[in-house]
Design a protein around this motif. Structure first.
Motif, mmCIF file in Angstrom:
data_model
loop_
_atom_site.group_PDB
_atom_site.id
_atom_site.type_symbol
_atom_site.label_atom_id
_atom_site.label_comp_id
_atom_site.label_asym_id
_atom_site.label_seq_id
_atom_site.Cartn_x
_atom_site.Cartn_y
_atom_site.Cartn_z
ATOM 1 N N GLU A 39 0.870 -1.176 0.000
ATOM 2 C CA GLU A 39 0.000 0.000 0.000
ATOM 3 C C GLU A 39 0.899 1.215 0.000
ATOM 4 O O GLU A 39 1.709 1.401 0.894
ATOM 5 C CB GLU A 39 -0.935 -0.005 1.207
ATOM 6 C CG GLU A 39 -2.015 -1.051 1.081
ATOM 7 C CD GLU A 39 -3.171 -0.822 2.029
ATOM 8 O OE1 GLU A 39 -3.746 0.283 2.008
ATOM 9 O OE2 GLU A 39 -3.476 -1.758 2.769
ATOM 10 N N LEU A 40 0.761 2.019 -1.065
ATOM 11 C CA LEU A 40 1.613 3.184 -1.253
ATOM 12 C C LEU A 40 0.759 4.376 -1.659
ATOM 13 O O LEU A 40 -0.384 4.219 -2.084
ATOM 14 C CB LEU A 40 2.661 2.893 -2.333
ATOM 15 C CG LEU A 40 3.586 1.703 -2.068
ATOM 16 C CD1 LEU A 40 4.349 1.321 -3.320
ATOM 17 C CD2 LEU A 40 4.540 2.016 -0.933
ATOM 18 N N PHE A 41 1.352 5.563 -1.556
ATOM 19 C CA PHE A 41 0.693 6.800 -1.967
ATOM 20 C C PHE A 41 1.599 7.519 -2.939
ATOM 21 O O PHE A 41 2.814 7.543 -2.749
ATOM 22 C CB PHE A 41 0.462 7.708 -0.752
ATOM 23 C CG PHE A 41 -0.507 7.140 0.237
ATOM 24 C CD1 PHE A 41 -1.837 7.543 0.231
ATOM 25 C CD2 PHE A 41 -0.109 6.206 1.181
ATOM 26 C CE1 PHE A 41 -2.737 7.036 1.145
ATOM 27 C CE2 PHE A 41 -1.000 5.680 2.097
ATOM 28 C CZ PHE A 41 -2.323 6.098 2.077
ATOM 29 N N THR A 88 5.189 7.607 -1.227
ATOM 30 C CA THR A 88 5.399 7.514 0.217
ATOM 31 C C THR A 88 4.612 6.336 0.787
ATOM 32 O O THR A 88 3.702 5.812 0.145
ATOM 33 C CB THR A 88 4.969 8.812 0.927
ATOM 34 O OG1 THR A 88 3.576 9.038 0.682
ATOM 35 C CG2 THR A 88 5.790 10.003 0.454
ATOM 36 N N LEU A 89 4.955 5.946 2.009
ATOM 37 C CA LEU A 89 4.250 4.869 2.694
ATOM 38 C C LEU A 89 2.971 5.360 3.368
ATOM 39 O O LEU A 89 2.132 4.553 3.742
ATOM 40 C CB LEU A 89 5.161 4.218 3.739
ATOM 41 C CG LEU A 89 6.402 3.510 3.186
ATOM 42 C CD1 LEU A 89 7.293 3.035 4.327
ATOM 43 C CD2 LEU A 89 6.003 2.342 2.297
ATOM 44 N N ILE A 165 -6.749 1.726 -7.219
ATOM 45 C CA ILE A 165 -6.407 3.134 -7.024
ATOM 46 C C ILE A 165 -7.599 3.859 -6.421
ATOM 47 O O ILE A 165 -8.733 3.658 -6.852
ATOM 48 C CB ILE A 165 -6.039 3.789 -8.370
ATOM 49 C CG1 ILE A 165 -4.806 3.122 -8.955
ATOM 50 C CG2 ILE A 165 -5.823 5.284 -8.210
ATOM 51 C CD1 ILE A 165 -4.466 3.619 -10.334
ATOM 52 N N MET A 166 -7.314 4.684 -5.419
ATOM 53 C CA MET A 166 -8.335 5.528 -4.802
ATOM 54 C C MET A 166 -7.797 6.945 -4.708
ATOM 55 O O MET A 166 -6.650 7.138 -4.296
ATOM 56 C CB MET A 166 -8.676 5.009 -3.410
ATOM 57 C CG MET A 166 -9.279 3.602 -3.415
ATOM 58 S SD MET A 166 -8.895 2.652 -1.935
ATOM 59 C CE MET A 166 -7.289 1.993 -2.343
ATOM 60 N N THR A 167 -8.590 7.928 -5.091
ATOM 61 C CA THR A 167 -8.167 9.320 -4.901
ATOM 62 C C THR A 167 -8.264 9.605 -3.420
ATOM 63 O O THR A 167 -9.341 9.545 -2.826
ATOM 64 C CB THR A 167 -9.049 10.284 -5.710
ATOM 65 O OG1 THR A 167 -8.979 9.901 -7.092
ATOM 66 C CG2 THR A 167 -8.579 11.714 -5.539
ATOM 67 N N HIS A 179 -4.006 6.788 -3.399
ATOM 68 C CA HIS A 179 -3.699 5.636 -2.561
ATOM 69 C C HIS A 179 -3.730 4.423 -3.485
ATOM 70 O O HIS A 179 -4.726 4.206 -4.180
ATOM 71 C CB HIS A 179 -4.762 5.531 -1.464
ATOM 72 C CG HIS A 179 -4.610 4.347 -0.576
ATOM 73 N ND1 HIS A 179 -5.604 3.921 0.239
ATOM 74 C CD2 HIS A 179 -3.585 3.486 -0.368
ATOM 75 C CE1 HIS A 179 -5.231 2.860 0.906
ATOM 76 N NE2 HIS A 179 -4.002 2.578 0.551
ATOM 77 N N VAL A 180 -2.668 3.657 -3.510
ATOM 78 C CA VAL A 180 -2.554 2.520 -4.416
ATOM 79 C C VAL A 180 -2.372 1.247 -3.595
ATOM 80 O O VAL A 180 -1.391 1.097 -2.876
ATOM 81 C CB VAL A 180 -1.377 2.701 -5.408
ATOM 82 C CG1 VAL A 180 -1.331 1.553 -6.401
ATOM 83 C CG2 VAL A 180 -1.466 4.041 -6.116
#
Length: 188
Positions: A39-41, A88-89, A165-167, A179-180
């Motif tokens: 889970e990354l951003f 980023t995490l 993917i989420m905005t 958010h991925v």
């Protein structure tokens, strides 16, 4: 001329072949668990003519007569944006990056906000070294969108999977954070 017994034998073998062929068809597999999950951003700051020192993306193509420092009207149709965003995490833009998201998105629908994504996560942290490549449609108004993970290198060599993917946040048309949630089903 074939005898009746031979014809019946041929028909029998034909039906046996068909029943065997249907038995050999692939069976739908149960949904399996991912072999790796991340889970990354990533944080995208679009160049708007005034923020060159902070921008991580820029419009490189626009509809004829459009301005390349402002996204076009009509759902940004025709804009092509190239990016080099920090990953980023967590959802903090100022957190230490674990890599870069590099690629492009193309606004490809006139009737709604939708883009086509093609990009790579280049990860360079103590936990992960390597790349993951993504491709797919991004209907931006949907809460979640799935795109394909089509390969990778290093720790992710030949990886395949799905990225949801989420905005996570956006500020006008200058900043957005995605958010991925990456689920890999082929890991080597």
């Amino acid at each position: 001329m074939m005898r009746t017994g031979g014809l019946i034998t041929c028909i029998l073998f034909f039906f046996l072949y068909l029943s065997g062929a249907s038995a050999m068809r692939p069976v739908m597999k149960k949904r399996r668990e991912p072999c790796k999950r991340l889970e990354l951003f990533f944080h995208d700051i679009v160049y708007n003519g005034k923020n060159a020192e902070n921008a991580t993306s820029t419009i490189v193509a626009a509809p004829e007569g459009a301005n390349r420092t402002i996204l076009a009207g009509q759902n940004h149709f025709g804009n092509v944006v190239v990016f080099d965003d920090p990953i980023t995490l967590d959802n903090n833009l100022h957190s230490t990056p674990v890599g870069r998201a590099q690629g492009m998105y193309i606004y490809d629908r006139k009737d709604t906000f939708c883009s086509w994504l093609g990009f790579t996560f280049a990860l360079n942290s103590t936990e992960h070294q390597g790349t993951l490549s993504f491709i797919g449609a991004d209907p931006l108004l949907n809460k979640t969108r799935d795109i394909s993970v089509v390969g990778g290198t290093g720790d992710f060599s030949l990886a395949k999977g799905i990225a949801t993917i989420m905005t996570d946040a956006y500020e006008g048309e200058v900043y957005f954070r995605l958010h991925v949630d990456i689920k890999l089903y082929e890991c080597w």
